[in-house]
Design a protein around this motif. Structure first.
Motif, PDB file in Angstrom:
ATOM      1  N   ILE A  55      43.269  45.109  52.094  1.00  0.00           N
ATOM      2  CA  ILE A  55      44.473  45.691  51.646  1.00  0.00           C
ATOM      3  C   ILE A  55      45.285  46.710  50.754  1.00  0.00           C
ATOM      4  N   THR A  56      45.454  47.609  52.217  1.00  0.00           N
ATOM      5  CA  THR A  56      46.078  48.889  51.417  1.00  0.00           C
ATOM      6  C   THR A  56      48.075  48.767  50.971  1.00  0.00           C
ATOM      7  N   PHE A  57      47.972  49.236  49.685  1.00  0.00           N
ATOM      8  CA  PHE A  57      49.341  48.746  49.216  1.00  0.00           C
ATOM      9  C   PHE A  57      49.441  50.580  49.191  1.00  0.00           C
ATOM     10  N   THR A  58      51.116  50.641  49.269  1.00  0.00           N
ATOM     11  CA  THR A  58      51.672  51.788  49.299  1.00  0.00           C
ATOM     12  C   THR A  58      53.317  51.796  48.635  1.00  0.00           C
ATOM     13  N   LYS A  59      54.159  52.236  47.796  1.00  0.00           N
ATOM     14  CA  LYS A  59      55.186  51.969  47.082  1.00  0.00           C
ATOM     15  C   LYS A  59      56.050  52.937  47.989  1.00  0.00           C
ATOM     16  N   ALA A  60      57.314  52.145  49.192  1.00  0.00           N
ATOM     17  CA  ALA A  60      57.910  52.889  49.688  1.00  0.00           C
ATOM     18  C   ALA A  60      57.139  54.789  50.429  1.00  0.00           C
ATOM     19  N   GLY A  61      56.046  54.436  50.559  1.00  0.00           N
ATOM     20  CA  GLY A  61      55.294  54.319  51.656  1.00  0.00           C
ATOM     21  C   GLY A  61      54.153  55.851  51.324  1.00  0.00           C
ATOM     22  N   ARG A  62      54.674  56.148  49.656  1.00  0.00           N
ATOM     23  CA  ARG A  62      53.634  57.142  48.394  1.00  0.00           C
ATOM     24  C   ARG A  62      52.792  55.737  48.020  1.00  0.00           C
ATOM     25  N   LEU A  63      52.093  56.922  47.064  1.00  0.00           N
ATOM     26  CA  LEU A  63      51.269  56.438  46.473  1.00  0.00           C
ATOM     27  C   LEU A  63      49.688  55.302  46.896  1.00  0.00           C
ATOM     28  N   ASP A  70      53.598  47.374  52.054  1.00  0.00           N
ATOM     29  CA  ASP A  70      54.517  48.189  51.192  1.00  0.00           C
ATOM     30  C   ASP A  70      55.746  47.381  49.797  1.00  0.00           C
ATOM     31  N   TRP A  71      55.420  47.752  49.254  1.00  0.00           N
ATOM     32  CA  TRP A  71      56.319  47.762  48.245  1.00  0.00           C
ATOM     33  C   TRP A  71      57.849  48.697  48.524  1.00  0.00           C
ATOM     34  N   GLY A  72      58.940  48.074  48.924  1.00  0.00           N
ATOM     35  CA  GLY A  72      59.828  48.526  49.702  1.00  0.00           C
ATOM     36  C   GLY A  72      60.665  49.541  49.362  1.00  0.00           C
ATOM     37  N   PRO A  73      61.968  50.299  49.477  1.00  0.00           N
ATOM     38  CA  PRO A  73      63.034  50.073  48.607  1.00  0.00           C
ATOM     39  C   PRO A  73      64.001  50.019  48.022  1.00  0.00           C
ATOM     40  N   TYR A  74      64.476  48.573  48.060  1.00  0.00           N
ATOM     41  CA  TYR A  74      65.517  47.527  47.373  1.00  0.00           C
ATOM     42  C   TYR A  74      64.531  47.120  47.215  1.00  0.00           C
ATOM     43  N   PRO A  75      65.726  46.269  45.922  1.00  0.00           N
ATOM     44  CA  PRO A  75      64.806  45.285  45.278  1.00  0.00           C
ATOM     45  C   PRO A  75      64.425  44.357  45.463  1.00  0.00           C
ATOM     46  N   GLU A 103      70.381  48.025  55.784  1.00  0.00           N
ATOM     47  CA  GLU A 103      69.537  48.756  55.479  1.00  0.00           C
ATOM     48  C   GLU A 103      67.797  48.018  55.445  1.00  0.00           C
ATOM     49  N   THR A 104      67.777  46.591  56.210  1.00  0.00           N
ATOM     50  CA  THR A 104      66.808  46.368  56.395  1.00  0.00           C
ATOM     51  C   THR A 104      66.297  46.780  57.997  1.00  0.00           C
ATOM     52  N   LYS A 105      67.332  46.763  58.904  1.00  0.00           N
ATOM     53  CA  LYS A 105      66.592  47.740  60.455  1.00  0.00           C
ATOM     54  C   LYS A 105      66.579  49.173  59.282  1.00  0.00           C
ATOM     55  N   GLN A 106      67.163  49.632  58.864  1.00  0.00           N
ATOM     56  CA  GLN A 106      66.654  51.384  58.001  1.00  0.00           C
ATOM     57  C   GLN A 106      65.548  51.435  58.049  1.00  0.00           C
ATOM     58  N   TYR A 107      64.818  50.653  57.120  1.00  0.00           N
ATOM     59  CA  TYR A 107      63.916  50.679  56.349  1.00  0.00           C
ATOM     60  C   TYR A 107      62.566  50.192  57.269  1.00  0.00           C
ATOM     61  N   SER A 128      60.894  42.843  41.295  1.00  0.00           N
ATOM     62  CA  SER A 128      62.660  43.189  41.752  1.00  0.00           C
ATOM     63  C   SER A 128      63.248  44.953  40.046  1.00  0.00           C
ATOM     64  N   ARG A 129      62.898  44.336  39.174  1.00  0.00           N
ATOM     65  CA  ARG A 129      62.600  45.122  38.071  1.00  0.00           C
ATOM     66  C   ARG A 129      62.000  46.530  38.552  1.00  0.00           C
ATOM     67  N   ARG A 130      60.589  46.134  37.837  1.00  0.00           N
ATOM     68  CA  ARG A 130      59.338  47.424  37.738  1.00  0.00           C
ATOM     69  C   ARG A 130      58.307  47.139  39.461  1.00  0.00           C
ATOM     70  N   PRO A 131      58.491  47.652  40.830  1.00  0.00           N
ATOM     71  CA  PRO A 131      57.646  47.801  41.452  1.00  0.00           C
ATOM     72  C   PRO A 131      56.994  48.130  41.224  1.00  0.00           C
ATOM     73  N   LEU A 132      57.192  48.952  40.152  1.00  0.00           N
ATOM     74  CA  LEU A 132      55.366  50.222  40.552  1.00  0.00           C
ATOM     75  C   LEU A 132      54.961  49.463  39.285  1.00  0.00           C
ATOM     76  N   LEU A 133      55.124  48.507  38.492  1.00  0.00           N
ATOM     77  CA  LEU A 133      54.521  48.324  37.893  1.00  0.00           C
ATOM     78  C   LEU A 133      53.807  47.288  38.107  1.00  0.00           C
ATOM     79  N   VAL A 134      53.904  46.174  39.516  1.00  0.00           N
ATOM     80  CA  VAL A 134      53.496  45.019  40.147  1.00  0.00           C
ATOM     81  C   VAL A 134      52.169  46.507  41.228  1.00  0.00           C
ATOM     82  N   HIS A 135      52.689  47.370  41.469  1.00  0.00           N
ATOM     83  CA  HIS A 135      51.761  48.376  42.743  1.00  0.00           C
ATOM     84  C   HIS A 135      50.438  48.835  41.648  1.00  0.00           C
TER      85      HIS A 135
END
Length: 374
Positions: free
Chosen positions: A73-81, A193-198, A224-228, A328-335
């Protein structure tokens, strides 16, 4: 108006929940009929990733039509990290196409003795103290001791029972024709990919000659969903691939106090709003609740079905709500947690069906984070 001889169990909907119910009821000796508006095999918008819980149930009844098995599994945060974790010894997930998977369950239900009527549209459900009646679009009435609603969220049976919801999400997907390079690159690996919205996230699921690429977030943010999804596909370098299918769906999660039954009508799977709120994983909930509904209907123990859902699925959904709140509050923590031995081990065990979500949130490090953030 044509009224047929009564059945023991009538099931509305022939997806995983309905067909698992049909298999269980027919195997137990109940006269069982399934009413399905489409014809198998039929396409259904779905990521199609089977966790170990789903696989364990399915393999005891069907030959699972897997398109790929996942060990990385490859994990990304909004396409980064970006980082990739690989499982040892045993795969994490099995990828299926829903037309293949549902058709296999259809064949199994028929072999078990259930009658499946396709191209059959249900118009209404009524009941009295002794039986429930399903009225079809052509006026035919199907009378059964028990009706099981497996006709999806916002369905006739869901409304009849009075299911109430506390979470609705919009998922958008594209099925992309995979090139030879895509197949080599993605075989045995998914991307999350952990997305850009909560609360949002995206995925890439390989299925042999196709890739399923999708995103999901809270309903009410369609643009926003379509744009994502658009940005996600472009970022992956897949924008020039042939799109085989482009579809969307709503996932709906029940309120904790939502009913599962009204008299002789019970609801299961999506019709009951049963799914894991964080990942929005629903196939395992459909197979389990469907199987339990079929067993309960065959022995006329509908209260037992409600009790089992409360004992086994409600705690998982409660834990999933807590995890969604943390994410939703801390996506970077989950990542970051997925890069740690504890987080990755818990995620592997969840995927393999060795650890339910309710158990995940009680692991010491995770429990502390949930209490602090949730």
């Amino acid at each position: 108006m044509n009224q047929e001889p009564p059945w023991d169990v009538a099931i509305i909907g022939a997806g995983p929940a309905g067909l698992a119910a049909a298999y269980a009821a027919a195997e137990a000796g109940a006269r069982t009929i399934v009413l399905e508006r489409a014809t198998h095999p039929r396409y259904k918008t779905c990521g199609g990733g089977l966790i170990g819980t789903s696989l364990g149930i399915a393999e005891s009844h069907i030959k699972v039509p897997g398109r790929d098995t996942i060990s990385a599994i490859t994990f990304t945060k909004a396409g980064r990290l970006t980082f990739t974790r690989r499982a040892r010894h045993r795969p994490l997930l099995t990828m299926v196409r829903r037309d293949d998977f549902d058709h296999a369950w259809y064949e199994a239900a028929v072999a078990a003795g259930a009658t499946v009527r396709q191209n059959t549209q249900v118009r209404a459900v009524t009941q009295d103290d002794d039986a429930a009646t399903v009225t079809l679009a052509d006026g035919t009435e199907i009378v059964a001791r028990t009706v099981i609603g497996a006709d999806g969220s916002a369905s006739i049976t869901s409304r009849h029972v009075g299911v109430t919801l506390d979470q609705q999400d919009l998922g958008l997907e594209v099925e992309i024709a995979a090139t030879a390079e895509d197949r080599a690159s993605w075989r045995g690996r998914v991307l999350l990919d952990w997305g850009p919205y909560p609360g949002s996230y995206g995925w890439v699921f390989p299925k042999d000659d196709e890739l399923t690429v999708g995103v999901i977030m809270t309903k009410g943010h369609g643009a926003e969903t379509k744009q994502y999804l658009h940005d996600f596909v472009a970022r992956l370098g897949l924008a020039d691939r042939t799109v085989v299918r482009d579809s969307g769906h709503l996932t709906r999660c029940r309120r904790p106090d939502s009913p599962l039954r009204r008299g002789r009508v019970i609801v299961t799977g999506d019709a009951a709003g049963l799914l894991e709120p964080w990942t929005r994983e629903g196939i395992s909930f459909a197979l389990r609740s469907g199987t339990w509904a079929g067993e309960a209907a065959a022995r006329d123990d509908l209260a037992g079905y409600e009790q089992r859902i409360g004992a086994e699925l409600v705690p998982e959904m409660t834990a999933g709500r807590h995890m969604l709140g943390v994410y939703s509050r801390r996506p970077l923590l989950v990542h970051a947690a997925m890069a740690t031995p504890v987080g990755w081990r818990a995620f592997q065990m969840f995927c393999r069906g060795e650890l339910a979500m309710a158990d995940v949130v009680h692991r010491p490090g995770i429990a502390a984070a949930v209490r602090f953030l949730g």
